[in-house]
Design a protein around this motif. Structure first.
Motif, PDB file in Angstrom:
ATOM      1  N   ILE A  95       0.836  -1.215   0.000  1.00  0.00           N
ATOM      2  CA  ILE A  95       0.000   0.000   0.000  1.00  0.00           C
ATOM      3  C   ILE A  95       0.862   1.253   0.000  1.00  0.00           C
ATOM      4  CG2 ILE A  95      -1.643   1.351   1.353  1.00  0.00           C
ATOM      5  CD1 ILE A  95      -2.883  -1.293   2.275  1.00  0.00           C
ATOM      6  N   VAL A  96       1.863   1.277   0.886  1.00  0.00           N
ATOM      7  CA  VAL A  96       2.712   2.470   0.981  1.00  0.00           C
ATOM      8  C   VAL A  96       3.545   2.644  -0.286  1.00  0.00           C
ATOM      9  CG1 VAL A  96       4.477   3.635   2.354  1.00  0.00           C
ATOM     10  CG2 VAL A  96       2.781   2.224   3.482  1.00  0.00           C
ATOM     11  N   SER A  97       3.805   1.548  -1.005  1.00  0.00           N
ATOM     12  CA  SER A  97       4.596   1.611  -2.245  1.00  0.00           C
ATOM     13  C   SER A  97       3.899   2.404  -3.334  1.00  0.00           C
ATOM     14  CB  SER A  97       4.892   0.196  -2.762  1.00  0.00           C
ATOM     15  OG  SER A  97       5.733  -0.503  -1.875  1.00  0.00           O
ATOM     16  N   LEU A  98       2.621   2.714  -3.141  1.00  0.00           N
ATOM     17  CA  LEU A  98       1.893   3.488  -4.139  1.00  0.00           C
ATOM     18  C   LEU A  98       2.491   4.878  -4.325  1.00  0.00           C
ATOM     19  CD1 LEU A  98      -1.777   2.508  -3.223  1.00  0.00           C
ATOM     20  CD2 LEU A  98      -0.542   1.889  -5.309  1.00  0.00           C
ATOM     21  N   ASP A  99       3.315   5.332  -3.363  1.00  0.00           N
ATOM     22  CA  ASP A  99       3.929   6.654  -3.525  1.00  0.00           C
ATOM     23  C   ASP A  99       5.117   6.601  -4.490  1.00  0.00           C
ATOM     24  OD1 ASP A  99       5.992   5.508  -2.131  1.00  0.00           O
ATOM     25  OD2 ASP A  99       6.092   7.021  -0.573  1.00  0.00           O
ATOM     26  N   GLY A 100       5.533   5.400  -4.864  1.00  0.00           N
ATOM     27  CA  GLY A 100       6.575   5.257  -5.868  1.00  0.00           C
ATOM     28  C   GLY A 100       7.995   5.382  -5.363  1.00  0.00           C
ATOM     29  N   ILE A 147       0.918  14.078   4.216  1.00  0.00           N
ATOM     30  CA  ILE A 147       0.105  13.868   3.015  1.00  0.00           C
ATOM     31  C   ILE A 147       0.498  14.850   1.914  1.00  0.00           C
ATOM     32  CG2 ILE A 147      -2.239  14.039   2.066  1.00  0.00           C
ATOM     33  CD1 ILE A 147      -3.247  12.993   4.800  1.00  0.00           C
ATOM     34  N   VAL A 148       0.687  16.099   2.295  1.00  0.00           N
ATOM     35  CA  VAL A 148       1.108  17.113   1.320  1.00  0.00           C
ATOM     36  C   VAL A 148       2.472  16.762   0.740  1.00  0.00           C
ATOM     37  CG1 VAL A 148       1.836  19.522   1.066  1.00  0.00           C
ATOM     38  CG2 VAL A 148      -0.262  18.977   2.298  1.00  0.00           C
ATOM     39  N   LEU A 149       3.381  16.311   1.595  1.00  0.00           N
ATOM     40  CA  LEU A 149       4.732  15.959   1.156  1.00  0.00           C
ATOM     41  C   LEU A 149       4.699  14.806   0.152  1.00  0.00           C
ATOM     42  CD1 LEU A 149       7.787  16.438   1.552  1.00  0.00           C
ATOM     43  CD2 LEU A 149       7.720  14.743   3.376  1.00  0.00           C
ATOM     44  N   LEU A 150       3.938  13.751   0.471  1.00  0.00           N
ATOM     45  CA  LEU A 150       3.861  12.591  -0.423  1.00  0.00           C
ATOM     46  C   LEU A 150       3.145  12.950  -1.723  1.00  0.00           C
ATOM     47  CD1 LEU A 150       3.040   9.732   2.127  1.00  0.00           C
ATOM     48  CD2 LEU A 150       5.259  10.387   1.170  1.00  0.00           C
ATOM     49  N   THR A 151       2.116  13.783  -1.634  1.00  0.00           N
ATOM     50  CA  THR A 151       1.409  14.212  -2.841  1.00  0.00           C
ATOM     51  C   THR A 151       2.320  15.028  -3.748  1.00  0.00           C
ATOM     52  OG1 THR A 151      -0.693  14.283  -1.622  1.00  0.00           O
ATOM     53  CG2 THR A 151      -0.590  15.478  -3.717  1.00  0.00           C
ATOM     54  N   MET A 200       5.465  14.823  -3.886  1.00  0.00           N
ATOM     55  CA  MET A 200       6.474  13.911  -4.424  1.00  0.00           C
ATOM     56  C   MET A 200       5.929  13.147  -5.630  1.00  0.00           C
ATOM     57  SD  MET A 200       8.658  11.045  -2.382  1.00  0.00           S
ATOM     58  CE  MET A 200       7.199  10.146  -1.896  1.00  0.00           C
ATOM     59  N   ILE A 201       4.686  12.656  -5.512  1.00  0.00           N
ATOM     60  CA  ILE A 201       4.077  11.920  -6.613  1.00  0.00           C
ATOM     61  C   ILE A 201       3.855  12.830  -7.820  1.00  0.00           C
ATOM     62  CG2 ILE A 201       1.971  10.709  -7.341  1.00  0.00           C
ATOM     63  CD1 ILE A 201       1.745   9.661  -4.460  1.00  0.00           C
ATOM     64  N   LEU A 202       3.426  14.074  -7.569  1.00  0.00           N
ATOM     65  CA  LEU A 202       3.181  15.027  -8.649  1.00  0.00           C
ATOM     66  C   LEU A 202       4.461  15.682  -9.164  1.00  0.00           C
ATOM     67  CD1 LEU A 202      -0.021  16.820  -7.258  1.00  0.00           C
ATOM     68  CD2 LEU A 202       0.110  14.983  -8.961  1.00  0.00           C
ATOM     69  N   GLU A 203       5.590  15.389  -8.479  1.00  0.00           N
ATOM     70  CA  GLU A 203       6.901  15.917  -8.874  1.00  0.00           C
ATOM     71  C   GLU A 203       6.897  17.450  -8.934  1.00  0.00           C
ATOM     72  OE1 GLU A 203       7.993  14.050 -12.514  1.00  0.00           O
ATOM     73  OE2 GLU A 203       8.236  12.065 -11.608  1.00  0.00           O
ATOM     74  N   LEU A 204       6.300  18.061  -7.907  1.00  0.00           N
ATOM     75  CA  LEU A 204       6.261  19.517  -7.853  1.00  0.00           C
ATOM     76  C   LEU A 204       7.650  20.104  -7.623  1.00  0.00           C
ATOM     77  CD1 LEU A 204       2.998  20.089  -5.754  1.00  0.00           C
ATOM     78  CD2 LEU A 204       3.274  20.028  -8.245  1.00  0.00           C
ATOM     79  N   LEU A 205       8.467  19.379  -6.869  1.00  0.00           N
ATOM     80  CA  LEU A 205       9.861  19.769  -6.619  1.00  0.00           C
ATOM     81  C   LEU A 205      10.694  18.492  -6.575  1.00  0.00           C
ATOM     82  CD1 LEU A 205       9.508  22.446  -3.753  1.00  0.00           C
ATOM     83  CD2 LEU A 205      10.320  22.877  -6.084  1.00  0.00           C
ATOM     84  N   PRO A 206      12.004  18.592  -6.746  1.00  0.00           N
ATOM     85  CA  PRO A 206      12.846  17.398  -6.581  1.00  0.00           C
ATOM     86  C   PRO A 206      12.656  16.796  -5.187  1.00  0.00           C
ATOM     87  CG  PRO A 206      14.089  19.178  -7.604  1.00  0.00           C
ATOM     88  CD  PRO A 206      12.778  19.772  -7.174  1.00  0.00           C
ATOM     89  N   ILE A 207      12.673  15.476  -5.103  1.00  0.00           N
ATOM     90  CA  ILE A 207      12.416  14.794  -3.833  1.00  0.00           C
ATOM     91  C   ILE A 207      13.375  15.238  -2.724  1.00  0.00           C
ATOM     92  CG2 ILE A 207      12.356  12.544  -2.685  1.00  0.00           C
ATOM     93  CD1 ILE A 207      11.280  11.362  -5.239  1.00  0.00           C
TER      94      ILE A 207
END
Length: 475
Positions: A107-112, A286-290, A292-299
């Motif tokens: 489940i947690v792997s969904l963040d990639g 949640i904001v941080l993971l979102t 990251m998934i949307l690639e708003l900034l480098p991880i």
């Protein structure tokens, strides 16, 4: 010559760390340095290392600040409800605990991101494994394998690399692979069930109330691989039917009190808790993971900002901030040190040309008659190649060559691309994957023990995915 030396370097590294003759950091640095000299390129060693460090520096930075961030989240109690919820679901039954580990990791792997997955999974499950006396390599093995299957998500990396290398659409590669990957994930759950039954036979299990008893109860420290999973000690546990049974196996006859540092995650009175800021911390995560998934900034930037914000809001006092950073410094140093040491290994492997020669040799060793079956060949080769090489090296260096060979025999590049994904279950336990050091470091498991336990199960999972792909006509 470079081909032989490349395989010899990798084999030497794996043998030494699995036999515990050298620490992973020392082996990652000294072995490639010696082989670099052996191939007559010792003068270029510095350039290779600097190039390797440069490529892995963003990863090291991401891991450093991610460990601080999630460490603070553990300190403030963000994951306490998860731990208690899983504990109640598992009912202190080793079978449910191991299956729960696989489900949580998937489940947690969904963040990639593998590092994030392992930090959250270990944070939630480590106290439970320690409390019940279960083998920690079972936890790391199941988590790594489940994450490996899920790593094929388009935003996880391998699928995007395959699509880029072969100029294909990522959706055309991934969507048809879903049934085969689903079978692979079901196999991981089945494997977790089998391993859980083995743990249940070995140690029995406590009732839920007993598992939650504070520091006075004795537990069995599991026999198995990894630090913290050493020789067992005597204690009494409840079996499934409720009768008491003795879990034998103490070498010294001593018992260890259940004040394991890992179980402190459930201590409701620890001074680092910030219950009034729970929803702030949950929202921030949640904001941080979102983002990251949307690639708003480098991880690395996201985790740097997240760690700074989490520390400032939860611990405004400077002394408390320094104390929290110091508390997680050991994990930060171990993991980041391992990443930079791995940079020496990958730098030499790539810079000397060993990787290229090894790949060419493997491709050239494919019999002419196997041409029409290049998709299956690619799937099989993806196991050792993605284990001994980085994903970038495999997908951008080797996959185009395999695709060309397949195209000459009428094999679609899409089939080649899909087949290239099957080795990811094994890839996630590769010594060249930085995230695996987060996993074994936080779980306090020796990397050699994790490798010895996990490789066979991860390879079998990859073969199951390949077989399912062939059966469904996807590959």
């Amino acid at each position: 010559m470079l081909t032989v030396l490349g395989f010899a370097m990798i084999a030497t590294f794996l043998v030494l760390i699995m036999m515990k003759k050298m620490s992973p950091i020392a082996a990652l640095v000294l072995i490639p340095a010696l082989f670099c000299v052996a191939v007559g390129q010792g003068a270029q060693l510095g350039d290779y290392v600097i190039e390797g460090v440069g490529k892995l520096a963003p990863t090291a930075a991401m891991l450093m600040f991610a460990i601080v961030y999630f460490g603070v989240m553990i300190d403030v109690g963000l994951f306490d409800p998860i731990v208690r919820g899983i504990l109640r679901f598992c009912k202190a039954d080793p079978v449910r605990v191991v299956v729960g580990t696989a489900v949580l990791a998937a489940i947690v792997s969904l963040d990639g991101d593998g590092s994030t997955t392992f930090m959250i999974t270990v944070s939630a499950m480590y106290p439970l494994y320690k409390r019940l006396g279960m083998s920690l390599v079972v936890m790391t093995g199941v988590a790594a394998t489940a994450n490996g299957v899920m790593n094929t998500l388009p935003w996880g990396g391998p699928t995007a690399r395959a699509a880029t290398a072969l100029k294909l659409d990522a959706a055309d590669i991934f969507v048809p692979m879903i049934p085969a990957l689903g079978v692979g994930l079901l196999f991981v759950f089945a494997l977790a069930y089998v391993l859980g039954r083995r743990e249940r036979r070995r140690i029995g299990y406590l009732t839920l109330d007993e598992a939650l008893v504070p520091e006075t109860e004795t537990v069995l420290v599991a026999a198995g691989g990894g630090s913290g999973t050493g020789t067992g000690t005597d204690t009494t546990r409840k079996s499934v039917g409720g009768s008491a049974e003795s879990a034998a196996g103490s070498a010294a006859g001593s018992v260890e009190a259940a004040d394991d540092e890992g179980f402190q995650g459930l201590d409701p009175n620890r001074p680092t808790l910030r219950p009034k800021l729970y929803w702030f911390n949950a929202g921030l995560t949640i904001v941080l993971l979102t983002a990251m998934i949307l690639e708003l900034l480098p991880i690395p930037v996201l985790f740097l900002l997240g760690a700074a914000l989490a520390l400032t809001v939860n611990y405004p006092d400077m002394a408390e901030q320094k104390a929290r950073i110091a508390a997680h410094a050991d994990n930060v140093l171990n993991v980041s040190g391992m990443v930079f040491a791995a940079a020496v290994f990958t730098g030499v492997l790539t810079g000397t040309g060993m990787v290229e020669h090894m790949a060419d040799w493997l491709v050239g060793a494919i019999p002419e008659g196997m041409g029409p079956h290049m998709a299956v060949v690619t799937g099989i080769l993806s196991l050792p190649l993605t284990y001994f090489m980085s994903n970038d090296g495999f997908y951008f260096g080797v996959l185009p060559v395999l695709a060309e060979a397949g195209a000459a025999h009428g094999v679609s590049p899409l089939e080649i691309a899909r087949a290239s994904l099957v080795g990811q279950a094994l890839h996630m336990s590769s010594p060249l994957v930085p995230a695996v050091y987060v996993l074994v470091g936080m779980a306090k498991v020796e990397f050699g023990d994790h490798t010895r336990f996990t490789v066979k199960w991860a390879a079998l999972t990859s073969l199951v995915v390949l077989a399912a792909g062939i059966l469904f006509g996807i590959i």
